[in-house]
Design an enzyme around this catalytic site. Structure first.
Site, mmCIF file in Angstrom:
data_model
loop_
_atom_site.group_PDB
_atom_site.id
_atom_site.type_symbol
_atom_site.label_atom_id
_atom_site.label_comp_id
_atom_site.label_asym_id
_atom_site.label_seq_id
_atom_site.Cartn_x
_atom_site.Cartn_y
_atom_site.Cartn_z
ATOM 1 N N CYS A 113 10.247 0.465 -15.181
ATOM 2 C CA CYS A 113 10.675 -0.643 -14.305
ATOM 3 C C CYS A 113 11.501 -1.698 -15.044
ATOM 4 O O CYS A 113 12.165 -2.511 -14.404
ATOM 5 C CB CYS A 113 9.463 -1.295 -13.642
ATOM 6 N N HIS A 249 11.454 -8.162 -10.804
ATOM 7 C CA HIS A 249 11.220 -6.760 -10.436
ATOM 8 C C HIS A 249 10.345 -6.746 -9.190
ATOM 9 O O HIS A 249 9.361 -7.496 -9.089
ATOM 10 C CB HIS A 249 10.535 -6.037 -11.596
ATOM 11 N N ASN A 279 8.878 -0.501 -4.319
ATOM 12 C CA ASN A 279 9.135 -0.570 -5.758
ATOM 13 C C ASN A 279 10.120 0.540 -6.135
ATOM 14 O O ASN A 279 9.782 1.717 -6.085
ATOM 15 C CB ASN A 279 7.807 -0.398 -6.512
HETATM 16 O O1 UT7 Z 1 6.099 -1.808 -11.649
HETATM 17 C C1 UT7 Z 1 4.741 -1.736 -11.980
HETATM 18 C C2 UT7 Z 1 4.190 -0.626 -11.128
HETATM 19 N N1 UT7 Z 1 2.955 -0.787 -10.488
HETATM 20 C C3 UT7 Z 1 2.492 -1.856 -9.826
HETATM 21 O O2 UT7 Z 1 3.037 -2.911 -9.812
HETATM 22 C C4 UT7 Z 1 1.235 -1.686 -9.080
HETATM 23 C C5 UT7 Z 1 0.206 -2.671 -9.484
HETATM 24 N N2 UT7 Z 1 -0.993 -2.561 -8.679
HETATM 25 C C6 UT7 Z 1 -1.034 -2.878 -7.376
HETATM 26 O O3 UT7 Z 1 -0.043 -3.307 -6.812
HETATM 27 C C7 UT7 Z 1 -2.369 -2.794 -6.669
HETATM 28 O O4 UT7 Z 1 -3.373 -2.530 -7.612
HETATM 29 C C8 UT7 Z 1 -2.408 -1.725 -5.546
HETATM 30 C C9 UT7 Z 1 -1.523 -2.192 -4.398
HETATM 31 C C10 UT7 Z 1 -1.911 -0.392 -6.070
HETATM 32 C C11 UT7 Z 1 -3.816 -1.566 -5.040
HETATM 33 O O5 UT7 Z 1 -4.332 -2.813 -4.592
HETATM 34 P P1 UT7 Z 1 -5.786 -3.284 -5.050
HETATM 35 O O6 UT7 Z 1 -6.028 -4.559 -4.383
HETATM 36 O O7 UT7 Z 1 -5.796 -3.255 -6.559
HETATM 37 O O8 UT7 Z 1 -6.690 -2.178 -4.414
HETATM 38 P P2 UT7 Z 1 -7.734 -1.182 -5.122
HETATM 39 O O9 UT7 Z 1 -7.008 -0.172 -5.950
HETATM 40 O O10 UT7 Z 1 -8.791 -1.997 -5.780
HETATM 41 O O11 UT7 Z 1 -8.345 -0.444 -3.875
HETATM 42 C C12 UT7 Z 1 -9.089 -1.127 -2.881
HETATM 43 C C13 UT7 Z 1 -9.496 -0.147 -1.794
HETATM 44 C C14 UT7 Z 1 -10.129 1.124 -2.315
HETATM 45 O O12 UT7 Z 1 -11.153 1.496 -1.437
HETATM 46 P P3 UT7 Z 1 -12.692 1.169 -1.741
HETATM 47 O O13 UT7 Z 1 -12.979 1.861 -3.036
HETATM 48 O O14 UT7 Z 1 -12.772 -0.322 -1.827
HETATM 49 O O15 UT7 Z 1 -13.400 1.765 -0.581
HETATM 50 C C15 UT7 Z 1 -9.010 2.135 -2.252
HETATM 51 O O16 UT7 Z 1 -9.484 3.468 -2.125
HETATM 52 O O17 UT7 Z 1 -8.336 0.269 -1.063
HETATM 53 C C16 UT7 Z 1 -8.291 1.699 -1.013
HETATM 54 N N3 UT7 Z 1 -6.904 2.127 -0.962
HETATM 55 C C17 UT7 Z 1 -6.210 2.232 0.174
HETATM 56 N N4 UT7 Z 1 -6.554 2.034 1.467
HETATM 57 C C18 UT7 Z 1 -5.598 2.218 2.407
HETATM 58 C C19 UT7 Z 1 -6.082 2.444 -2.003
HETATM 59 N N5 UT7 Z 1 -4.857 2.767 -1.542
HETATM 60 C C20 UT7 Z 1 -4.922 2.644 -0.197
HETATM 61 C C21 UT7 Z 1 -3.968 2.824 0.837
HETATM 62 N N6 UT7 Z 1 -4.354 2.592 2.113
HETATM 63 N N7 UT7 Z 1 -2.693 3.197 0.603
#
Ligand code: UT7
Length: 322
Positions: A113, A249, A279
């Site tokens: 990125c 970014h 992204n």
């Molecule tokens: O350029 C750098 C590249 N990467 C990034 O910038 C990404 C950085 N990270 C993020 O943006 C966030 O961590 C995410 C958007 C990927 C995830 O958000 P989060 O608030 O960290 O969520 P989480 O991973 O803690 O997941 C929360 C819940 C989980 O369910 P449980 O375990 O609480 O029941 C996941 O399984 O959300 C669930 N989940 C989803 N639900 C619906 C994960 N992905 C999804 C989805 N739709 N697409």
């Protein structure tokens, strides 16, 4: 003293648009979850035959049009990408050929990125030291081809596209400061674990996917903006108000908001396109910049701060007068 200034900017997005509602049909997710956690509403996805090279080429042509330069004028091409067309030659060479440019160096920079800012840093040094007069810096990605459409934790986050700038030598800034950094310690938090030298069989299509510990990456990204903010504040002697626009970014709206807060800028001065583009890794900054230039928000003479964070981890920033 010689400086590099942006003489032209251009971008390209594939025609195909995939909304959050479209994703609801193929995986267990919801428009509401995606918007709330990321700010993303839709993303552009490359169609058949569209590649990092073809999109980068279109963005480059548009930037060259705005700059009023021809292929003969371009004496350096740097492409930031993590999704090259071929193992070799570099996609920068492929773009050079299609542009009809010849002779100057052309190479890819692989910094995920942060690829565009790595390219900008390098091209700026070439121009400042007389190694190039007119340089193309491109960011282009087809992340959809390394997206696991069965992993809702990553599939909803990424999109395809390209952006490019023409840098030219001039007597006044232009680019005032660039900083690029890396720390390989967190390799496994965000990676595609397949690759040529570890023996990946490239005929096994569809097994090289983005894998990410989203939560941990989120925390590192936000923490890294502390040091980006410190470097920026030092460059400006504390005069943060001198920045007219922050072009970060476009990874996640929550990260963008946290970054703006750390640097001390209100959201009214932040360019955010993550809602429309998702992204696009190395393409996201020039894509956002091009949009804001063409819709009239960013004007000649404005002071811009760009900053990125990505796999590696890599990160960096650039401050410039547009
Ligand atoms: O350029 C750098 C590249 N990467 C990034 O910038 C990404 C950085 N990270 C993020 O943006 C966030 O961590 C995410 C958007 C990927 C995830 O958000 P989060 O608030 O960290 O969520 P989480 O991973 O803690 O997941 C929360 C819940 C989980 O369910 P449980 O375990 O609480 O029941 C996941 O399984 O959300 C669930 N989940 C989803 N639900 C619906 C994960 N992905 C999804 C989805 N739709 N697409």
């Amino acid at each position: 003293m010689t400086y590099a200034r942006i003489a032209g900017i251009g971008s390209f997005l594939p025609e195909k648009v995939v909304s959050n509602k479209d994703l609801e049909k193929i995986m267990e997710t919801s428009d509401e979850w995606i918007r709330e956690r990321t700010g993303i509403k839709r993303r552009h996805i490359a169609g058949e035959g569209e590649t990092t090279g073809s999109m980068g080429l279109e963005a480059a042509k548009r930037a060259m049009d705005m700059a009023g330069v021809s292929a003969d004028d371009i004496d350096l091409i740097i492409l930031g990408t993590a999704t090259p067309d071929k193992v070799f030659p570099s996609t920068a060479c492929i773009i050079q050929r299609r542009l009809g440019a010849k002779g100057g160096p052309a190479f890819d920079v692989h910094a995920a990125c942060s690829g565009f800012l790595y390219g900008l840093d390098l091209a700026n040094r070439y121009v400042q030291t007389g190694g190039a007069q007119k340089a193309l810096v491109i960011g282009s990605e087809t992340l959809s081809r390394i997206t696991n459409w069965e992993d809702r934790g990553t599939a909803v986050l990424f999109g395809d596209g390209a952006g490019a700038v023409v840098l030219e030598a001039c007597d006044e800034p232009g680019i005032m400061a660039t900083h690029i950094h890396a720390n390989g310690e967190y390799e496994e938090l965000l990676h595609v674990k397949q690759g040529v030298s570890i023996g990946y069989d490239i005929t096994r299509k569809g097994e090289a996917f983005i894998e990410m510990n989203g939560n941990a990456v989120f925390k590192r990204a936000v923490a890294t903006f502390d040091s980006i903010a410190r470097e920026t504040i030092a460059d400006l002697d504390g005069h943060i108000d001198d920045i007219d626009w922050f072009v970060p970014h476009q990874a996640n709206m929550r990260i963008i908001k946290a970054a703006a807060k750390k640097i001390g800028l209100p959201m009214e001065r932040v360019i955010a396109t993550v809602d429309e583009h998702a992204n696009t890794s190395g393409a996201s900054i020039p894509l956002a910049l091009d949009q804001a230039v063409r819709d009239g928000r960013i004007k000649r003479g404005d002071t811009l701060l760009m900053a990125a964070f990505g796999a590696g981890f890599t990160w960096g920033s650039a401050m410039l007068k547009f």
